[in-house]
Design a protein around this motif. Structure first.
Motif, short mmCIF file in Angstrom:
data_model
loop_
_atom_site.label_atom_id
_atom_site.label_comp_id
_atom_site.label_asym_id
_atom_site.label_seq_id
_atom_site.Cartn_x
_atom_site.Cartn_y
_atom_site.Cartn_z
N PRO A 1 6.41 -9.21 -1.19
CA PRO A 1 5.90 -10.31 -0.70
C PRO A 1 6.56 -11.65 -1.53
N ALA B 1 -2.12 -10.30 3.05
CA ALA B 1 -0.57 -9.45 1.97
C ALA B 1 0.31 -9.69 2.77
N ARG B 2 -0.21 -9.21 5.26
CA ARG B 2 1.67 -9.47 5.82
C ARG B 2 1.74 -10.61 5.45
N PRO C 1 7.35 -11.37 4.87
CA PRO C 1 6.36 -12.62 5.70
C PRO C 1 7.08 -13.16 7.07
N GLY D 1 6.83 -4.15 -0.71
CA GLY D 1 5.86 -5.09 0.22
C GLY D 1 6.92 -6.09 0.26
N LYS E 1 7.18 -2.48 3.00
CA LYS E 1 7.17 -2.84 4.31
C LYS E 1 7.92 -4.23 4.36
N LYS E 2 8.73 -4.96 6.03
CA LYS E 2 9.34 -6.06 5.47
C LYS E 2 8.02 -7.22 5.04
N HIS F 1 -6.10 -7.46 4.95
CA HIS F 1 -4.60 -7.05 5.32
C HIS F 1 -3.56 -8.54 5.64
N ARG F 2 -4.19 -8.73 6.50
CA ARG F 2 -3.54 -10.11 6.81
C ARG F 2 -2.85 -11.24 5.86
#
Ligand SMILES: Nc1ncnc2c1ncn2[C@@H]1O[C@H](COP(=O)(O)OP(=O)(O)O)[C@@H](O)[C@H]1O
Ligand SMILES: [Mg+2]
Length: 250
Positions: free
Chosen positions: A169, A91-92, A122, A167, A119-120, A88-89
């Motif tokens: 990315p 991915a974030r 990074p 997301g 999601k926003k 998950h890190r």
């Protein structure tokens, strides 16, 4: 000369390598699958990781995404070490991963599947919105309310790619996007990846199908028995009969 130069020949400073993978060793239990694997993906590139079934493509992606943590080696995103971090890190931090089995949430609508991925990025950017996705994937716009479980394999592949883009990315990993799909659908997916490339999306995709990659990739890395044996531009690979005959089934 510049056209024929391999990635290694270029001065490192000339390319902003978004992803740098070095000396990766990955094991499943006691058996080693990847051996000192290295590859790089420059910003805006579409890199094809090509190799036969069992060569280690999916394991490479799982290692980058943190699902099969490497025992040794380095996975750097914009210079930041990711090896050993939780999925998950990673991915974030900006790595979007579309696995081989293209999982959708079957009991949820297409639109809900997209919203689940929202999601926003990074750095807080929100380039990808529902509106943008429906623009780039018009087929999904026409089936917003449909249960994802009722979509065809090709539609589910598009939905998982679109959900990952929601997301925001920096890098998208696509594991065998053409696998198991009818030729006409493979062509659709190819067109879509070409569109993403033109939009500047950075992509690393695993493939066995070289012809598919010749049409959409900018660079290639060939993997065999857990080792990257060749890296070049896609034009360089196309011209190299020795490599294509030896490592890739045509
Ligand atoms: N969970 C696992 N446990 C043990 N061995 C595995 C596992 N997954 C894959 N392998 C083995 O690792 C090797 C590389 O597999 P994989 O990365 O899936 O290759 P590819 O994606 O190129 O087809 C193969 O020999 C495969 O049998
Ligand atoms: Mg695989």
């Amino acid at each position: 000369m510049a056209e024929a130069a391999t990635l290694e020949d270029r001065p490192a400073a000339a390319r902003a390598a978004l992803l740098e993978v070095e000396n990766l060793d990955v094991y499943y239990g006691a058996s080693q699958i990847l051996f000192g694997l290295g590859l790089a993906v420059g910003e805006g590139d579409t890199v094809a990781l090509l190799g036969r079934n069992g060569a280690g493509k999916s394991t490479t992606f799982k290692a980058i995404a943190g699902i099969a943590p490497p025992r040794r080696g380095s996975v750097r995103l914009r210079g930041r070490e990711m090896a050993g971090a939780a999925p998950h890190r990673i991915a974030r931090a900006g790595i979007g991963y579309v696995p081989e089995d293209r999982q959708v949430f079957p009991e949820h609508s297409v639109e809900d599947n997209l919203l689940i991925g929202e999601k926003k990025g990074p750095t807080g950017k929100r380039e990808w919105t529902l509106e943008r996705v429906y623009d780039v994937f018009p087929i999904l716009a026409g089936m917003k309310g449909r249960m994802a479980g009722r979509l065809s394999g090709g539609e589910q592949q598009m939905l998982t790619i679109a959900r990952t883009l929601m997301g925001n990315p920096d890098l998208v990993l696509l594991d065998e996007p053409s696998e198991g799909l009818a030729p006409i659908i493979v062509a659709e997916i190819g067109k879509l990846i070409g569109t993403l490339r033109e939009m500047g999306v950075t992509i690393l995709m695993a493939e066995q199908n070289m012809h598919f990659c010749l049409a959409v990739a900018t660079h290639a890395a060939v993997i065999d028995k857990g080792v990257v044996v060749y890296r070049d531009t896609i034009a360089g690979l196309r011209a190299n009969r020795e490599i294509t005959d030896r490592y890739l089934s045509i």
